[in-house]
Design a protein around this motif. Structure first.
Motif, short mmCIF file in Angstrom:
data_model
loop_
_atom_site.label_atom_id
_atom_site.label_comp_id
_atom_site.label_asym_id
_atom_site.label_seq_id
_atom_site.Cartn_x
_atom_site.Cartn_y
_atom_site.Cartn_z
N TYR A 28 -21.48 44.38 36.83
CA TYR A 28 -22.39 43.90 35.80
C TYR A 28 -21.76 42.78 34.97
CZ TYR A 28 -24.75 44.02 31.28
OH TYR A 28 -25.38 43.69 30.12
N ALA A 29 -20.49 43.02 34.55
CA ALA A 29 -19.81 42.03 33.72
C ALA A 29 -19.66 40.71 34.49
CB ALA A 29 -18.45 42.56 33.29
N ILE A 86 -19.75 48.74 35.84
CA ILE A 86 -19.56 47.83 34.71
C ILE A 86 -18.90 46.53 35.15
CG2 ILE A 86 -18.42 47.55 32.48
CD1 ILE A 86 -19.11 50.33 31.82
N LEU A 99 -23.02 38.92 34.62
CA LEU A 99 -23.35 38.36 33.32
C LEU A 99 -22.51 37.12 33.04
CD1 LEU A 99 -25.38 39.29 31.25
CD2 LEU A 99 -23.53 40.30 29.96
N ALA A 100 -21.18 37.25 33.31
CA ALA A 100 -20.28 36.14 33.02
C ALA A 100 -20.66 34.92 33.86
CB ALA A 100 -18.84 36.56 33.29
N LEU A 157 -14.26 38.30 30.03
CA LEU A 157 -14.55 39.20 31.14
C LEU A 157 -13.37 40.14 31.38
CD1 LEU A 157 -16.48 39.74 33.64
CD2 LEU A 157 -14.93 38.27 34.88
#
Lengths: 360, 468
Positions: A332-333, A329, A336-337, A24
């Protein structure tokens, strides 16, 4: 034994958390470097500070009586102090890490020119304003697609080689084209030609006051985007699902159940669906999360006021807005992580094989 | 001998699949189109004329494809009626008396079509050392005369669009109608209607306006004191149809863009799909063969790139660093080799690694690189050929997406660019469907071709499906 088990699991989960967090951090670092455009964005920010300082000095009657030299001196001091506060006086590598720290702590700061509908330039506010439309549209789309795929896939796997099955195989090439592309055709047919549905946007203008009417209006605007994605992604999804289930239905224990005379429905539910559900669900979760990023092109084609459109604005060729890009971003990251870690932990609890791998 | 027989046999298997044959035929068509484009439209030259306004001056704006007249059965003007006194024969008369020179230019043309022209434009070229009084009259088949220009001008070139609403002769004509019928038209008159319509009561209603067919005449009268004066006029009466594909808002013949899009789309798709696959194969095989630190590093890097959203980053990079299409390809390759497919390939290679023939190679003393390239990759390659073919449309569309985002060099000619321009011009809402549908249908055909071929390959080559 149980304590040993728990220990092993904790170790596994710990390792996963560390590796995912490292990924990340590096992913966001890369984004920061790319979005900062080799330091050019900092130059723009500095120029903006200078401009603003001069603007205030020229406007303020208090400075008007001072000589040019004195005003220059004051401007220089103000510019310096502001650059120091923002951190722009530091060398480039340090600045990168300042940006990285801000992104990681989700201290997203202010945008360069994009504003929220209330006129605020807080990146947080801007993003949180755009997130709901995107989540609404793409979660709906993906859930609909998922259930269609699952049920048709299951149905077809039982009827391999039948007429509907061959039809599904024949339709699979439809998926070689993306959703937004079908969107264009659907707009031509349903909006331009038949005038049944709106061209794009999220609600009628002006938005209806009554909440029910508002909801219906939003629903009406969602039909075409949903339809375009269904045409584009259901055929290949059904094809893959069916193949996936077919492979599982040739497993020995399924054959054995069939020989034993277990009814088809139960075979489907207990012998095929249950063991295959975890990977299918993981996939669904990951698709849902990544759909929250918004689909830039689909949103552009349907002028949907979501994150994708915001992203498109933020990377606009004329006036890019890196803070917003980094903000989107980073969020989002993170999403997701976190979901990757949660899924890993869930698997570790459910599936003993993974724990053993963790030990290895 | 044996090999040819075998390949003929394989070919026979494929020919059984109708979709495969259709795919191949479409693909061959596109290859032919690409070769045609490369031979007949040399790229540099084409780019130059494509972006040159002057080249397209005499083409109708937003003309529909000409073949639609076979379906609509409406006789529309195809292309443009060009009346140029420098090129065509005009009735020319020059006389002088009392120190004055008089010039008269006359030309007639026939307009027998069912539809109004899309636009009427005139250029006036005045070459004189003294001011010139010029009057241009437009004489309709019914004999009514409309003065479209009356002014004293100096030497120079004068352009006027005679089809817009805010023109003097349009106002005059409107007043004339008011006097004659006691009514004003229920819409705003424009130049084309004034110059080309029947002058009865039908002109008062927007939906009733009728075109006046017959022979039109244009007369230019000039008076000046310079005996060497030369006056020229060019009149373009633009039609509503043009060529196979039609034209865009900048009057450009879309056929060129459609033809040129083929080699660009095919090469971008092919190169991207193949390069990405081979790099992926290499990385996955290396990861599987060497294991240990190499494997861990590759897996971690893969995880990092899986977190970064692909399309936004590609768009951002190409925007900020101003890349051309082919530089962009490098970025696409660098970012797109990562992801789930790499993991799948690695898993496949982990199985291959344990196979006896690899062990034998190792025993012979083959180096790691040799084993990866000569022993492992060839083993997996046939299995993923269908997915290579199936991924080509993805990259063709990626080019379209990048163009749609407005980040590809605006001078490039590609289907995506045409799509972007039509989109930004609001073709979807204004009904210029040919402008959108032409590139869109090309994209459909290309992806359908590759999808047909890919799925057939998948069915034939994928042993898991064959067993069932």
């Amino acid at each position: 034994m149980p304590t040993n088990n728990v220990k092993m699991m904790l170790k596994y989960v710990g390792i996963r958390i560390i590796t995912v967090s490292l990924s990340l951090i590096i992913a966001i670092l890369l984004t920061v470097i790319i979005a900062n455009f080799g330091g050019k964005m900092d130059e723009i920010a500095r120029a903006e500070i200078e401009f603003n300082v001069w603007e205030t000095i020229n406007r303020d009657p208090y400075y008007r009586n001072l000589s040019n030299e004195q005003r220059k001196e004051i401007a220089r001091e103000m510019i310096e102090s502001i650059t120091r506060i923002v951190g722009l006086d530091k060398p480039y590598p340090v600045r990168i890490f300042i940006h990285l720290r801000n992104a990681l702590t989700l201290n997203l700061g202010r945008s360069m020119h994009i504003t929220s509908s209330s006129g605020s330039r807080q990146v947080w506010l801007i993003i949180s304003e755009r997130l709901p439309p995107t989540i609404l549209l793409f979660t709906t789309i993906n859930l609909i697609i998922f259930f269609i795929e699952l049920f048709i896939g299951l149905y077809l796997s039982r009827r391999y080689g039948s007429m509907p099955d061959r039809l599904a195989v024949a339709l699979a090439p439809l998926s070689s084209m993306p959703g937004w592309f079908y969107g264009i055709f659907l707009i031509i047919v349903f909006a331009s030609w038949l005038r049944l549905l709106p061209w794009g946007g999220m609600v009628d203008a002006p938005p209806p006051q009554d909440p029910v009417a508002y909801g219906l209006s939003v629903l009406k605007h969602m039909i075409l985007p949903i339809l375009s994605w269904i045409i584009a992604y259901v055929p290949i999804g059904v094809y893959n699902m069916r193949t996936f289930f077919l492979m599982f239905s040739t497993e020995e224990y399924v054959e054995y159940a069939k020989v034993r005379g277990v009814p088809g429905r139960i075979i489907e539910r207990r012998y095929i669906l249950r063991p295959t559900l975890p990977p299918i669900l993981t996939n669904l979760v990951l698709i849902l999360i990544s759909s929250w990023m918004g689909a830039i092109v689909t949103e552009k084609v349907f002028s949907w006021p979501g994150l994708g459109t915001l992203f498109y604005m933020a990377i606009g060729p004329v006036t890019p807005d890196p803070p917003v890009v980094i903000g989107i971003i980073a969020i989002y990251a993170y999403l997701l992580a976190i979901s990757v870690i949660v899924l890993d932990v869930a698997y570790a609890i459910v599936d003993p094989r993974i724990r053993i791998e963790g030990k290895r | 001998m044996n090999i040819t027989r075998k390949s003929i046999q394989i070919l026979k298997t494929f020919i059984h699949y109708r979709s495969f044959v259709v795919g191949i035929i479409i693909l061959i068509m596109f290859l032919a189109l690409s070769i045609y484009a490369i031979i007949f439209y040399p790229y540099d030259h084409t780019v130059k004329i494509w972006n040159d306004i002057k080249t397209w001056e005499d083409y109708p704006k937003l003309a529909k494809p000409a073949w639609i007249k076979f379906f609509t059965r409406i006789n529309e003007l195809e292309g443009t009626i060009i009346l140029d006194s420098r090129v065509h024969r005009f009735v020319k008369a020059k006389s002088s008396s009392g120190g004055w020179t008089y010039i008269i230019l006359e030309k007639t043309f026939r307009y027998e079509y069912d539809v109004f022209p899309s636009q009427i434009v005139r250029w006036l070229y005045v070459n004189s050392s003294r001011p010139v009084y010029i009057k241009i009259e437009w004489i309709k088949p019914n004999g009514s005369v409309i003065t479209v220009f009356e002014k004293v001008v100096e030497r120079g070139e004068y352009y006027e669009d005679l089809s817009i609403e805010s023109l003097d002769f349009v106002y005059t004509f409107c007043n004339y109608l008011k006097n004659r019928f006691g009514l004003e038209p229920n819409y705003i008159l424009n130049g084309v209607i004034v110059l080309m319509s029947k002058e009865d009561e039908s002109i008062l209603d927007k939906d009733m306006v009728k075109l006046l067919k017959g022979v039109y005449k244009i007369v230019v009268r000039a008076e000046t004191t310079d005996p060497n004066t030369d006056i020229n006029i060019k009149l373009d009466i633009y039609g509503t149809l043009y060529g196979i594909v039609g034209t865009d808002e900048n009057r450009r013949d879309l056929f060129i863009a459609i033809v040129w899009g083929a080699p660009i789309a095919l090469s971008f798709g092919f190169v991207a799909a193949i390069v990405i696959t081979f790099v992926q194969l290499f990385i996955a095989a290396t990861s599987a063969w060497y294991g240990g630190v190499v494997d861990i590093v590759i897996q971690r890097v893969n995880e990092i790139f899986m977190i970064i959203p692909f399309l936004p980053i590609v768009i951002m990079i190409s925007l900020f660093y101003n890349l051309s299409l082919w530089d962009l390809l490098v970025v696409v390759v660098a970012l797109d080799i990562w992801g789930g497919r790499l993991k799948t390939l690695r898993a496949m290679f982990l199985q291959v690694k344990e196979m006896p023939y690899v062990e034998v190679a190792q025993a012979y003393g083959a180096s790691g690189l040799r084993i990866v390239i000569r022993y492992m990759i060839p083993r997996v390659l046939p299995l993923i050929i269908p997915s290579i073919v199936l991924s080509i449309p993805d990259y063709v569309f990626l080019e379209a997406v990048l163009a749609l985002m407005g980040i590809i060099d605006p001078r490039t000619i590609s289907w995506g660019r045409v799509l972007e321009e039509s989109f930004n011009a609001g073709a979807l809402y204004k009904g210029y469907y040919h402008w959108i549908l032409a590139p869109a249908l090309m994209l459909v055909l290309v992806s359908i071709a590759f999808a047909f071929i890919g799925f057939t390959l998948d069915r034939v080559l994928n042993p898991k499906l064959k067993e069932m």
